[in-house]
Design an enzyme around this catalytic site. Sequence first.
Site, PDB file in Angstrom:
ATOM      1  N   GLN A 128       1.801  -4.679  -4.578  1.00  0.00           N
ATOM      2  CA  GLN A 128       2.271  -3.600  -5.452  1.00  0.00           C
ATOM      3  C   GLN A 128       2.644  -2.326  -4.696  1.00  0.00           C
ATOM      4  O   GLN A 128       2.949  -1.305  -5.306  1.00  0.00           O
ATOM      5  CB  GLN A 128       1.247  -3.311  -6.545  1.00  0.00           C
ATOM      6  N   GLY A 180      -7.470   1.943 -17.274  1.00  0.00           N
ATOM      7  CA  GLY A 180      -7.370   3.372 -17.589  1.00  0.00           C
ATOM      8  C   GLY A 180      -5.966   3.705 -18.096  1.00  0.00           C
ATOM      9  O   GLY A 180      -4.976   3.190 -17.581  1.00  0.00           O
ATOM     10  N   GLY A 238     -13.693   7.958 -13.188  1.00  0.00           N
ATOM     11  CA  GLY A 238     -12.844   7.254 -14.156  1.00  0.00           C
ATOM     12  C   GLY A 238     -13.094   5.748 -14.106  1.00  0.00           C
ATOM     13  O   GLY A 238     -13.204   5.089 -15.139  1.00  0.00           O
ATOM     14  N   HIS A 239     -13.198   5.202 -12.878  1.00  0.00           N
ATOM     15  CA  HIS A 239     -13.489   3.767 -12.748  1.00  0.00           C
ATOM     16  C   HIS A 239     -14.885   3.458 -13.300  1.00  0.00           C
ATOM     17  O   HIS A 239     -15.084   2.447 -13.972  1.00  0.00           O
ATOM     18  CB  HIS A 239     -13.482   3.341 -11.272  1.00  0.00           C
ATOM     19  N   SER A 281      -7.960  10.501 -10.120  1.00  0.00           N
ATOM     20  CA  SER A 281      -7.128   9.511  -9.442  1.00  0.00           C
ATOM     21  C   SER A 281      -7.616   9.393  -8.007  1.00  0.00           C
ATOM     22  O   SER A 281      -8.011  10.405  -7.397  1.00  0.00           O
ATOM     23  CB  SER A 281      -5.674   9.984  -9.446  1.00  0.00           C
ATOM     24  N   SER A 282      -7.560   8.184  -7.467  1.00  0.00           N
ATOM     25  CA  SER A 282      -7.944   8.024  -6.056  1.00  0.00           C
ATOM     26  C   SER A 282      -7.026   8.865  -5.170  1.00  0.00           C
ATOM     27  O   SER A 282      -7.429   9.338  -4.115  1.00  0.00           O
ATOM     28  CB  SER A 282      -7.845   6.554  -5.640  1.00  0.00           C
ATOM     29  N   ASN A 338     -12.181   2.730  -3.889  1.00  0.00           N
ATOM     30  CA  ASN A 338     -12.245   4.191  -3.809  1.00  0.00           C
ATOM     31  C   ASN A 338     -12.592   4.735  -5.201  1.00  0.00           C
ATOM     32  O   ASN A 338     -11.900   5.570  -5.769  1.00  0.00           O
ATOM     33  CB  ASN A 338     -10.933   4.782  -3.281  1.00  0.00           C
TER      34      ASN A 338
END
Length: 281
Positions: free
Chosen positions: A61, A149, A36-37, A187-188, A32
């Site tokens: 996680q 990040g 940022g990625h 953020s996703s 996704n």
Amino acid sequence: MQTLTTIQALRETLAQQRTAGQRIALVPTMGNLHAGHIHLVEQARHYADAVVCTIFVNPMQFGPNEDLDAYPRTLELDQEKLRAAQCDFLFLPSVAQMYPLGLAQHTVVSVPGLSSGYCGASRPGHFEGVATVVSKLFNMVQPHSALFGLKDYQQFKVIQKMVADLCQPIDVIGVPTQREPSGLALSSRNGYLSTEQKAKAVALIQTLQWASEALLQGASIDEVEAQAKQRLVVAEFKPDYFSVCDADSLEAPSPQTKALVILAAAWMGKTRLIDNLRFDR
Ligand code: PAF
């Protein structure tokens, strides 16, 4: 961009890059992908000849009541973005490849101390899941460097310590948080927010900025933390934590501590957002 789906194909392909003397950088993600990625992939190019991105929504996680099933999966779009960013290799392992005997039977990497507070306290087992999957990806890819990040500041510190403790020969590079023009950290999970919630969510970074200024003007940490939570409530957040910490140990700062980070997590409706602000006093 070459897409690899098995550990064996990944190893064989990267062995050729290594033999050719190429440096390898890894950008681990859960997909996704947002700007940022893509910024991480672009930055990775400065450290390596071959850039490997991984997409794996890591079940280890996520807690039992978290958003594992709902986590956005947008593979085709992600692949387009990675191609445009000139990523060289995409590794897409399946859950069965990563955890062939299931999660309960799997070895767990646990990083004491840094994993225990903040997100570690609110999400028990989360950092064990992160450290385990990142260690596995490090062993599979054997990168020279890996980029993360800094929005996930605690995660970055946990991975840095894991690499140091386990003598993993990898440079762990933290890349500054990318933000929307409003200041909201990319953020996703922003995708879960309505337009109205997204506008309200800017209060998270605004409160962090207010708190850092108040601290620099001499306000006490207890007072700032309490007032910041109140500001978040007024902005319709439900605060999880808002903590001023030593930027290295993530413990409570002593009066001598110069490098500080404020870590924050708060719920906007059903979406839990995190952000942080690192500064010196
Ligand atoms: O930050 C993330 O997206 C994940 O925690 C990571 C590092 C890819 C491990 O699954």
